[in-house]
Design a protein around this motif. Sequence first.
Motif, PDB file in Angstrom:
ATOM      1  N   ASP A 151       0.831  -1.201   0.000  1.00 29.78           N
ATOM      2  CA  ASP A 151       0.000   0.000   0.000  1.00 29.78           C
ATOM      3  C   ASP A 151       0.868   1.255   0.000  1.00 29.78           C
ATOM      4  OD1 ASP A 151      -2.543  -1.183  -0.066  1.00 29.78           O
ATOM      5  OD2 ASP A 151      -2.569  -1.452   2.108  1.00 29.78           O
ATOM      6  N   ILE A 172       0.943   4.200  -2.872  1.00 29.53           N
ATOM      7  CA  ILE A 172       0.760   5.631  -2.617  1.00 29.53           C
ATOM      8  C   ILE A 172       1.959   6.408  -3.137  1.00 29.53           C
ATOM      9  CG2 ILE A 172       0.611   7.387  -0.797  1.00 29.53           C
ATOM     10  CD1 ILE A 172      -1.124   5.270   0.745  1.00 29.53           C
ATOM     11  N   ARG A 179       1.581   6.793  -6.709  1.00 25.50           N
ATOM     12  CA  ARG A 179       0.578   7.808  -7.046  1.00 25.50           C
ATOM     13  C   ARG A 179       1.177   9.214  -6.880  1.00 25.50           C
ATOM     14  NH1 ARG A 179      -4.260   6.573  -9.235  1.00 25.50           N
ATOM     15  NH2 ARG A 179      -5.548   7.699  -7.753  1.00 25.50           N
ATOM     16  N   VAL A 221       5.227   8.363   4.357  1.00 26.30           N
ATOM     17  CA  VAL A 221       3.905   7.793   4.119  1.00 26.30           C
ATOM     18  C   VAL A 221       3.616   6.813   5.249  1.00 26.30           C
ATOM     19  CG1 VAL A 221       2.471   6.410   2.559  1.00 26.30           C
ATOM     20  CG2 VAL A 221       4.167   8.006   1.613  1.00 26.30           C
ATOM     21  N   TRP A 277      -5.166  10.026   2.574  1.00 25.81           N
ATOM     22  CA  TRP A 277      -5.511   9.096   1.500  1.00 25.81           C
ATOM     23  C   TRP A 277      -6.540   8.085   1.988  1.00 25.81           C
ATOM     24  CZ3 TRP A 277      -2.813   9.082  -3.295  1.00 25.81           C
ATOM     25  CH2 TRP A 277      -1.757  10.007  -3.377  1.00 25.81           C
ATOM     26  N   LYS A 333      -8.372   4.323   0.552  1.00 23.56           N
ATOM     27  CA  LYS A 333      -8.452   3.279  -0.478  1.00 23.56           C
ATOM     28  C   LYS A 333      -9.924   3.061  -0.804  1.00 23.56           C
ATOM     29  CE  LYS A 333      -5.735  -0.664  -1.267  1.00 23.56           C
ATOM     30  NZ  LYS A 333      -5.113  -1.886  -0.713  1.00 23.56           N
ATOM     31  N   TRP A 389      -5.962   3.969  -4.273  1.00 26.78           N
ATOM     32  CA  TRP A 389      -5.701   5.046  -3.327  1.00 26.78           C
ATOM     33  C   TRP A 389      -6.002   6.412  -3.946  1.00 26.78           C
ATOM     34  CZ3 TRP A 389      -5.021   4.340   1.672  1.00 26.78           C
ATOM     35  CH2 TRP A 389      -4.590   3.092   2.122  1.00 26.78           C
TER      36      TRP A 389
END
Length: 144
Positions: A6, A10, A13, A78, A113, A115, A120
């Motif tokens: 995950d 992110i 992204r 993050v 963020w 999901k 995401w």
Amino acid sequence: MSTRQDEADIRGRIETLLAAVRGGDLEGLKPLFAPELVSFDIVPPLQHLGAEAKWKNWADVFTFYQPPLGYEVRELTVTVGGDVAFAHSLNHVSGTLPDGGKSDYWLRWTSGWRKIDGEWFIVHDQVSVPTDFITGRSVLDLQP
């Protein structure tokens, strides 16, 4: 999916966001923001509601600077917990203004963020610069 995956998603992204910003690519930014985004952006008003408001702010940035826009991220962190996450970083914006003048400053970015259907999306973002409380002015000459 693992927390590590995950976080990697992110970060990917965010790399997409950076490429779109540097390229002045509004269409490349749009898929990153959830429709119900709440943004505390660097420009007035105090809050911007909805992804379309954020897109407008980026469109304004892209018309305010001559391409290419310099956009660097440092100290990106993050943190993921289930289907929510947050990220924060120090971001450097530099570029040439329409009159040929230069703009060069650091800002702080925090993003929330979520999901949604396995993807995401940014649901909250906050962009800020430090303020000198005595003068009431933004302090744009600080560096990390």
